[in-house]
Design a protein around this motif. Structure first.
Motif, PDB file in Angstrom:
ATOM      1  N   ALA A 202       0.712  -1.099  -0.026  1.00 39.23           N
ATOM      2  CA  ALA A 202       0.037   0.037  -0.022  1.00 39.23           C
ATOM      3  C   ALA A 202       0.861   1.095  -0.134  1.00 39.23           C
ATOM      4  N   LYS A 203       1.874   1.333   0.909  1.00 40.24           N
ATOM      5  CA  LYS A 203       2.731   2.534   0.926  1.00 40.24           C
ATOM      6  C   LYS A 203       3.625   2.472  -0.449  1.00 40.24           C
ATOM      7  N   GLN A 204       3.979   1.358  -0.826  1.00 40.29           N
ATOM      8  CA  GLN A 204       4.685   1.357  -2.117  1.00 40.29           C
ATOM      9  C   GLN A 204       3.991   2.043  -3.269  1.00 40.29           C
ATOM     10  N   TYR A 205       2.476   1.850  -3.432  1.00 42.55           N
ATOM     11  CA  TYR A 205       1.896   2.466  -4.392  1.00 42.55           C
ATOM     12  C   TYR A 205       1.137   3.628  -4.069  1.00 42.55           C
ATOM     13  N   ASP A 206       0.943   4.173  -2.722  1.00 42.55           N
ATOM     14  CA  ASP A 206       0.381   5.197  -2.417  1.00 42.55           C
ATOM     15  C   ASP A 206      -0.825   5.706  -2.808  1.00 42.55           C
ATOM     16  N   GLY A 207      -1.628   4.675  -3.038  1.00 37.90           N
ATOM     17  CA  GLY A 207      -3.173   5.269  -3.274  1.00 37.90           C
ATOM     18  C   GLY A 207      -3.179   5.318  -4.978  1.00 37.90           C
ATOM     19  N   VAL A 208      -2.029   5.021  -5.779  1.00 37.43           N
ATOM     20  CA  VAL A 208      -2.167   5.364  -7.175  1.00 37.43           C
ATOM     21  C   VAL A 208      -2.119   3.911  -7.858  1.00 37.43           C
ATOM     22  N   TYR A 209      -3.171   3.121  -7.777  1.00 39.84           N
ATOM     23  CA  TYR A 209      -3.356   1.875  -8.447  1.00 39.84           C
ATOM     24  C   TYR A 209      -4.681   1.588  -8.895  1.00 39.84           C
ATOM     25  N   ALA A 210      -5.033   1.128  -9.834  1.00 41.33           N
ATOM     26  CA  ALA A 210      -6.394   0.811 -10.199  1.00 41.33           C
ATOM     27  C   ALA A 210      -6.694  -0.589  -9.721  1.00 41.33           C
ATOM     28  N   PHE A 211      -6.816  -0.909  -8.434  1.00 36.73           N
ATOM     29  CA  PHE A 211      -7.021  -2.422  -8.082  1.00 36.73           C
ATOM     30  C   PHE A 211      -8.322  -2.916  -8.257  1.00 36.73           C
ATOM     31  N   SER A 212      -9.386  -2.245  -7.998  1.00 36.55           N
ATOM     32  CA  SER A 212     -10.847  -2.790  -8.155  1.00 36.55           C
ATOM     33  C   SER A 212     -11.740  -1.601  -8.764  1.00 36.55           C
ATOM     34  N   THR A 213     -12.396  -1.819  -9.956  1.00 40.38           N
ATOM     35  CA  THR A 213     -13.258  -0.820 -10.550  1.00 40.38           C
ATOM     36  C   THR A 213     -14.608  -1.306 -10.748  1.00 40.38           C
ATOM     37  N   ILE A 214     -15.387  -0.565 -11.163  1.00 45.02           N
ATOM     38  CA  ILE A 214     -16.692  -0.843 -11.547  1.00 45.02           C
ATOM     39  C   ILE A 214     -16.619  -0.892 -13.185  1.00 45.02           C
ATOM     40  N   ASP A 215     -17.344  -1.849 -13.874  1.00 45.95           N
ATOM     41  CA  ASP A 215     -17.112  -1.812 -15.256  1.00 45.95           C
ATOM     42  C   ASP A 215     -18.611  -2.326 -15.655  1.00 45.95           C
ATOM     43  N   THR A 216     -18.896  -1.715 -16.860  1.00 46.41           N
ATOM     44  CA  THR A 216     -20.224  -1.987 -17.707  1.00 46.41           C
ATOM     45  C   THR A 216     -20.125  -2.180 -19.248  1.00 46.41           C
ATOM     46  N   LEU A 217     -21.012  -2.606 -19.859  1.00 51.99           N
ATOM     47  CA  LEU A 217     -20.901  -2.797 -21.145  1.00 51.99           C
ATOM     48  C   LEU A 217     -21.095  -1.334 -21.929  1.00 51.99           C
ATOM     49  N   LYS A 218     -20.265  -1.266 -22.863  1.00 45.15           N
ATOM     50  CA  LYS A 218     -20.436  -0.053 -23.834  1.00 45.15           C
ATOM     51  C   LYS A 218     -21.962   0.417 -24.038  1.00 45.15           C
ATOM     52  N   SER A 219     -22.504  -0.817 -24.479  1.00 48.51           N
ATOM     53  CA  SER A 219     -23.847  -0.465 -24.874  1.00 48.51           C
ATOM     54  C   SER A 219     -24.841  -0.145 -23.667  1.00 48.51           C
ATOM     55  N   THR A 220     -24.446  -0.491 -22.505  1.00 50.06           N
ATOM     56  CA  THR A 220     -25.121   0.235 -21.514  1.00 50.06           C
ATOM     57  C   THR A 220     -24.942   1.617 -21.312  1.00 50.06           C
ATOM     58  N   ILE A 221     -23.792   1.905 -21.353  1.00 44.67           N
ATOM     59  CA  ILE A 221     -23.516   3.452 -21.352  1.00 44.67           C
ATOM     60  C   ILE A 221     -24.101   4.137 -22.305  1.00 44.67           C
ATOM     61  N   GLU A 222     -24.490   3.441 -23.587  1.00 44.89           N
ATOM     62  CA  GLU A 222     -24.958   4.267 -24.629  1.00 44.89           C
ATOM     63  C   GLU A 222     -26.531   4.198 -24.473  1.00 44.89           C
ATOM     64  N   LYS A 223     -27.307   3.043 -24.052  1.00 48.74           N
ATOM     65  CA  LYS A 223     -28.700   3.052 -23.775  1.00 48.74           C
ATOM     66  C   LYS A 223     -29.212   3.521 -22.521  1.00 48.74           C
ATOM     67  N   LYS A 224     -28.256   3.532 -21.287  1.00 52.52           N
ATOM     68  CA  LYS A 224     -28.809   3.933 -20.382  1.00 52.52           C
ATOM     69  C   LYS A 224     -27.708   4.776 -19.534  1.00 52.52           C
ATOM     70  N   PRO A 225     -27.301   6.203 -19.897  1.00 54.32           N
ATOM     71  CA  PRO A 225     -26.481   6.974 -19.601  1.00 54.32           C
ATOM     72  C   PRO A 225     -26.927   7.115 -18.226  1.00 54.32           C
ATOM     73  N   GLN A 226     -28.173   7.589 -17.853  1.00 56.00           N
ATOM     74  CA  GLN A 226     -28.752   8.075 -16.492  1.00 56.00           C
ATOM     75  C   GLN A 226     -28.409   7.198 -15.375  1.00 56.00           C
ATOM     76  N   MET A 227     -28.862   5.824 -15.799  1.00 59.13           N
ATOM     77  CA  MET A 227     -28.598   4.859 -14.837  1.00 59.13           C
ATOM     78  C   MET A 227     -27.039   4.512 -14.709  1.00 59.13           C
ATOM     79  N   VAL A 228     -26.328   4.594 -15.429  1.00 54.92           N
ATOM     80  CA  VAL A 228     -24.843   4.394 -15.165  1.00 54.92           C
ATOM     81  C   VAL A 228     -24.461   5.578 -14.286  1.00 54.92           C
TER      82      VAL A 228
END
Length: 323
Positions: A202-228
């Motif tokens: 944790a100290k080695q990377y000091d909070g600059v590492y994308a360890f876990s993220t939320i992902d979704t389909l590109k089509s969901t972003i296009e069809k349901k942008p408000q939900m995203v």
């Protein structure tokens, strides 16, 4: 006169029914998480504190059992979102999927190497010619350990004892390893039993590492942008609340992990807040994404130049949530 009274009565009845009618139903969203993990606390805070509900969402959380299964659920249409290592989505995209990472949940590296308190080992370099227990790959903790050993010139002299994730301390207890590389809450459990930290990723990377993220389909972003947007904004609200009111974070974590000692839960959450593992915002920076990508390149899962930040991340929802 009777006709007027009847008309008035009908009108009043209609008004009364309208007043009693329920508000518009919340939009449903399903998220598959890789595991039930204290690392994913921002998601649990958003659910338990009603932050998604305030955004008009009814969120169902499902535990997939692995990051790959979570991503597969999104691809197969069983989930709107998944939560895991963003590189799992990137690797799926290389096989033809169309997933986009939209929000940071774990922004640093929640991995530590520990050794018994009475051990002469004080740092990773003291483990030359010894054994470290770590989780069976694929797991980021083991990949990070392998990368570190290579950087230190220890990859040929240090033996890895790989075991099921969550049991990494067992070989040390049994005398088959000199140290263990762990996630939370196993770290705090080990420390409570007299262990010490000999390397702090944790100290080695000091909070600059994308360890876990939320992902979704590109089509969901296009069809349901408000939900995203509503979902990402709910995560943003949770992360802000955790920073401002750690007691809320402790309360939710204790509720989500009732089988653990409350002191262990509080210590784990405090350490991850203090070490920037829980992010202040859901934004995924280029530097954090590149840190995760570089690890995958170093172990040969991805070729250099094969993946770009712009193709894998849409930060617009997180940026809007922060305003």
């Amino acid at each position: 006169m009777k006709s007027i009274r009847n008309t008035l009565g009908t009108a009043l009845l209609a008004i009364g029914c309208a007043a009693a009618a329920p508000s518009m139903a919340a939009e449903k969203a399903v998220i598959y998480q890789a595991f039930q993990s204290i690392q994913y606390l921002p998601l649990y805070v958003a659910i338990n504190e009603g932050l998604f509900t305030k955004r008009g969402l009814e969120v169902q959380k499902v535990t997939a059992g692995s990051g790959a299964q979570g991503v597969a659920a999104v691809i197969g249409g069983h989930a709107d979102f998944s939560l895991q290592d963003p590189m799992t989505a990137v690797l799926a995209n290389l096989k033809g999927a169309s997933l986009i990472n939209v929000a940071m949940v774990v922004a640093g590296v929640p991995v530590w190497t520990v050794a018994p308190g009475n051990s002469p080992v004080k740092s990773i370099t003291d483990l030359k010619d010894q054994t470290i227990s770590t989780a069976i790959p694929p797991t980021t903790s083991t990949y990070l350990l392998q990368s570190l050993l290579k950087q230190k010139g220890l990859d040929a002299s240090v033996k890895l004892n790989t075991v099921a994730i969550g049991t990494e301390i067992s070989p040390v207890t049994a005398g088959r390893a000199a140290a263990a590389t762990l996630y939370q809450p196993q770290v705090e459990q080990a420390l409570a039993n007299g262990y010490k930290i000999v390397h702090d990723f944790a100290k080695q990377y000091d909070g600059v590492y994308a360890f876990s993220t939320i992902d979704t389909l590109k089509s969901t972003i296009e069809k349901k942008p408000q939900m995203v947007q509503s979902f990402v904004s709910g995560i943003a609200d949770a992360e802000k609340l955790m920073q401002a009111s750690p007691e809320v974070a402790y309360k939710v974590a204790i509720a989500e992990f009732p089988q653990l000692e409350q002191s262990v839960v509080r210590a784990a959450v405090k350490r991850m807040l203090d070490q920037k593992i829980y992010p202040a915002t859901p934004s995924i920076s280029k530097e954090a994404f590149q840190a995760g990508l570089d690890l995958q390149i170093s172990i040969g899962n991805i070729k250099a130049g094969q993946v770009s930040y712009d193709s894998a991340v849409d930060n617009s929802f997180a940026e809007k949530a922060g305003k």
